[in-house]
Design a protein around this motif. Structure first.
Motif, short mmCIF file in Angstrom:
data_model
loop_
_atom_site.label_atom_id
_atom_site.label_comp_id
_atom_site.label_asym_id
_atom_site.label_seq_id
_atom_site.Cartn_x
_atom_site.Cartn_y
_atom_site.Cartn_z
N LEU A 158 0.82 -1.20 0.00
CA LEU A 158 0.00 0.00 0.00
C LEU A 158 0.86 1.25 0.00
CD1 LEU A 158 -2.93 1.00 0.11
CD2 LEU A 158 -2.77 0.96 2.60
N LEU A 159 1.93 1.24 0.80
CA LEU A 159 2.82 2.41 0.85
C LEU A 159 3.50 2.65 -0.49
CD1 LEU A 159 4.41 1.93 4.39
CD2 LEU A 159 2.77 3.69 3.68
N LYS A 160 3.78 1.57 -1.23
CA LYS A 160 4.41 1.73 -2.54
C LYS A 160 3.48 2.43 -3.54
CE LYS A 160 7.50 -2.29 -2.26
NZ LYS A 160 7.83 -3.64 -2.81
N LEU A 161 2.18 2.37 -3.26
CA LEU A 161 1.21 3.01 -4.15
C LEU A 161 1.00 4.49 -3.84
CD1 LEU A 161 -1.56 0.27 -4.44
CD2 LEU A 161 -0.05 1.06 -6.26
N LEU A 162 1.56 4.96 -2.73
CA LEU A 162 1.35 6.35 -2.34
C LEU A 162 1.74 7.36 -3.42
CD1 LEU A 162 2.19 6.63 1.47
CD2 LEU A 162 0.00 7.05 0.33
N PRO A 163 2.89 7.18 -4.10
CA PRO A 163 3.23 8.15 -5.16
C PRO A 163 2.16 8.23 -6.25
CG PRO A 163 5.16 6.87 -4.56
CD PRO A 163 3.99 6.23 -3.87
N THR A 164 1.62 7.07 -6.63
CA THR A 164 0.55 7.06 -7.64
C THR A 164 -0.70 7.74 -7.10
OG1 THR A 164 1.37 4.98 -8.55
CG2 THR A 164 -0.87 5.58 -9.10
N LEU A 165 -1.04 7.45 -5.85
CA LEU A 165 -2.22 8.06 -5.23
C LEU A 165 -2.08 9.57 -5.16
CD1 LEU A 165 -4.92 7.66 -3.74
CD2 LEU A 165 -3.62 7.41 -1.63
N CYS A 166 -0.88 10.04 -4.81
CA CYS A 166 -0.66 11.48 -4.64
C CYS A 166 -0.63 12.22 -5.96
CB CYS A 166 0.65 11.72 -3.89
SG CYS A 166 0.65 11.13 -2.20
N THR A 167 -0.07 11.61 -6.98
CA THR A 167 0.12 12.32 -8.26
C THR A 167 -1.02 12.10 -9.25
OG1 THR A 167 1.42 10.46 -9.11
CG2 THR A 167 2.63 12.26 -8.03
#
Length: 538
Positions: A48-57
């Motif tokens: 889930l943490l690895k997806l944070l950049p995608t979620l943020c951008t």
């Protein structure tokens, strides 16, 4: 998307604090060992943490689409001890929408609405009472009742569109009474109340219109928001509010809306300024509704509006609805109806004004209806506006007001994908039905990223061919939105009037979705250039 990394870490910190509070207050929920089916694919906290950049951008929709493409129509995210299972597509949605309360319920997901609407209705009362209240709504908004709302809706649209498009620029501030000669439909003088410290004479208004001329630029989102608030006041609360208290009501509902945010969703009673304003607004709104109800009872006056229907409703055991219950129900109904309708109607405008092919078809439909019915607008005439209806429905499909709907499993359940794979979801999981993704599945909708109102017309009807719950932006099953027909009625009246009386052009870029809002609306202003006209039937 404008969410920053700092904002995301703040979200995670708040979530973690909330989780700890819940952990201390409640025993840990464990899965029922009787769940024998294979579990859905699962993401742990590291993934889930690895997806944070995608979620943020790129935002939640892109992130969830990535997970759907990778894992399929059922997948689970595990965060600490909390499990959230996501469902995409009609094939896995049957139990979500049609399951019994003992299988899948709304649980305490909507506890944040209790301080918005009060303690004697909605999610503050038991399930049986809540279902009866939903039936009160359904009865008050049935087609036979909706017919009586068309004329009041038309009057509000006429008055607002004849004034706000220009009056918005005036420095008016508490009540102006404006006399406008020649209502577009009735040919009679109409009056509207507007916040101001002085009374504006009709000659002053005529001078004002002469100064601003017959064309200009407005923020469509703001104008539709005000029009729909006026319609809701008239049709749901009655003339008392519309004629005397609209300015105050509009401000108070802004306070209620401000209480719908991330903090309030997780901690509805946390003492932040937005929650404080929400509570003050609710108290005052309830006082206003009490005054209206008591005035009617004292004078023996009976009105033909939704408030009256709720006042006259009875529960199964025979007792009448209380003042507190009615006040909460009417506030909830106005909030839900106005907010969702405003979002869908704004997206409808943005889509039509961007796709001139369909705009021309919708305008031609208005001409054809005018040839047949002249300037008459009633419930039956509105039902003939099939292309406009499809255009609104398509805007809702592409831009639903929510990413997903939420439930909670009360026992172990099994879902079956369209490929035939069965997954077991244990008791205690939070379920999220991603209606935004379902409405863009390519095996249901041809070219789902393309705005195409024809997909709902006879001969295609892709939502029906795709199966039940292929189009679920208004929910489904026992929890389907009782105001769906009312919402379409409002939006069709507004856009019929706009297309007949104005040439419109979108001057700002096509809006993006505002993911910072709890209800997903167009981001920023939706600027439209208008020029008055009267559409000729020939």
């Amino acid at each position: 998307m404008d969410l920053t990394i700092d904002a995301m870490w703040l979200f995670l910190a708040i979530f973690l604090i909330t989780a700890i509070i819940i952990k201390v207050a409640n025993a840990r929920v464990t899965s029922d060992p009787g769940c024998t089916r294979s579990p859905p694919p699962m993401l742990n906290i590291i993934a889930l943490l690895k997806l944070l950049p995608t979620l943020c951008t790129k935002g939640p929709e892109v992130t969830m689409t990535y997970l759907y493409n990778k894992f399929g129509s059922v997948f689970t995210i595990s965060f600490l001890w909390k499990r959230i299972s996501f469902l995409v597509g009609p094939e896995v949605s049957g139990l979500f929408f049609q399951g019994s309360e003992s299988e899948v319920s709304q649980g305490n997901t909507f506890e944040f609405t209790v301080p918005m609407f009060g303690l004697e209705n909605g999610f503050a009362v038991d399930y049986s009472t809540r279902i009866q209240e939903i039936h009160f709504f359904i009865d008050a908004l049935r087609p036979s009742q909706l017919r009586s709302h068309v004329d009041p809706m038309l009057r509000e649209v006429e008055m607002m569109l004849l004034t706000l498009l220009s009056l918005k620029r005036a420095t008016l501030s508490p009540y102006v009474i404006v006399n406008i000669k020649q209502s577009m439909y009735s040919g009679k003088s109409v009056y509207i109340s507007y916040r101001s410290t002085t009374i504006m004479k009709s000659t002053q208004l005529q001078d004002y219109f002469a100064k601003w001329g017959e064309e200009g630029v407005v923020d469509l989102k703001d104008e539709l928001n005000q029009i729909l608030m006026l319609i809701s006041s008239q049709c749901l609360l009655g003339n008392e509010v519309r004629e005397k208290l609209f300015g105050e009501i509009y401000t108070l509902f802004s306070g209620i809306e401000g209480g719908v945010n991330l903090v309030s969703f997780m901690l509805p009673y946390f003492p932040v300024p937005a929650n404080h304003r929400r509570d003050k607004a609710r108290i005052r709104l309830i006082e206003i509704v009490y005054d209206i109800m008591r005035s009617r009872k004292t004078c023996g006056r009976v009105e033909q509006d939704v408030l009256q229907k709720l006042m006259d409703s009875r529960y199964k055991d025979g007792h009448r609805t209380t003042e507190a219950a009615v006040a909460g129900m009417i506030i909830a109904l106005i909030f839900a109806g106005k907010h969702t309708s405003s979002i869908v109607s704004t997206w409808t405008g943005a889509c039509l004004l961007t796709h001139t092919k369909f705009l021309d078809v919708v305008v031609e439909e208005q001409r054809e209806i005018m040839r047949k019915y002249k300037d008459k607008i009633d419930y039956n005439v509105l039902s003939k506006m099939e292309t406009l209806h499809s255009s609104i429905k398509e805007a809702g499909r592409m831009h639903p007001a929510t990413l997903g709907l939420i439930r909670q499993t009360q026992k172990n359940i099994t879902v079956r994908t369209k490929e035939g794979t069965e997954y077991g979801i244990p008791k205690g999981d939070t379920l999220v039905n991603l209606v935004m993704l379902t409405s863009k599945l390519s095996h249901i909708y041809k070219d789902p990223e393309v705005y195409d109102p024809y997909r709902f017309r006879p001969g295609r009807e892709e939502d029906k061919v795709g199966g039940k719950f292929s189009y679920a932006i208004f929910g489904g099953g026992s929890h389907v939105c009782p105001g769906e027909a009312y919402a379409f009625l409002q939006i069709k009246i507004i856009w019929s009037h706009l297309l007949r009386n104005f040439e419109l052009k979108l001057t700002s870029p096509f809006p993006k979705t505002d993911w910072s809002k709890f209800m997903l609306e167009p981001k920023g202003k939706v600027l439209v250039n208008y020029k008055r006209r009267h559409l000729e039937s020939n």
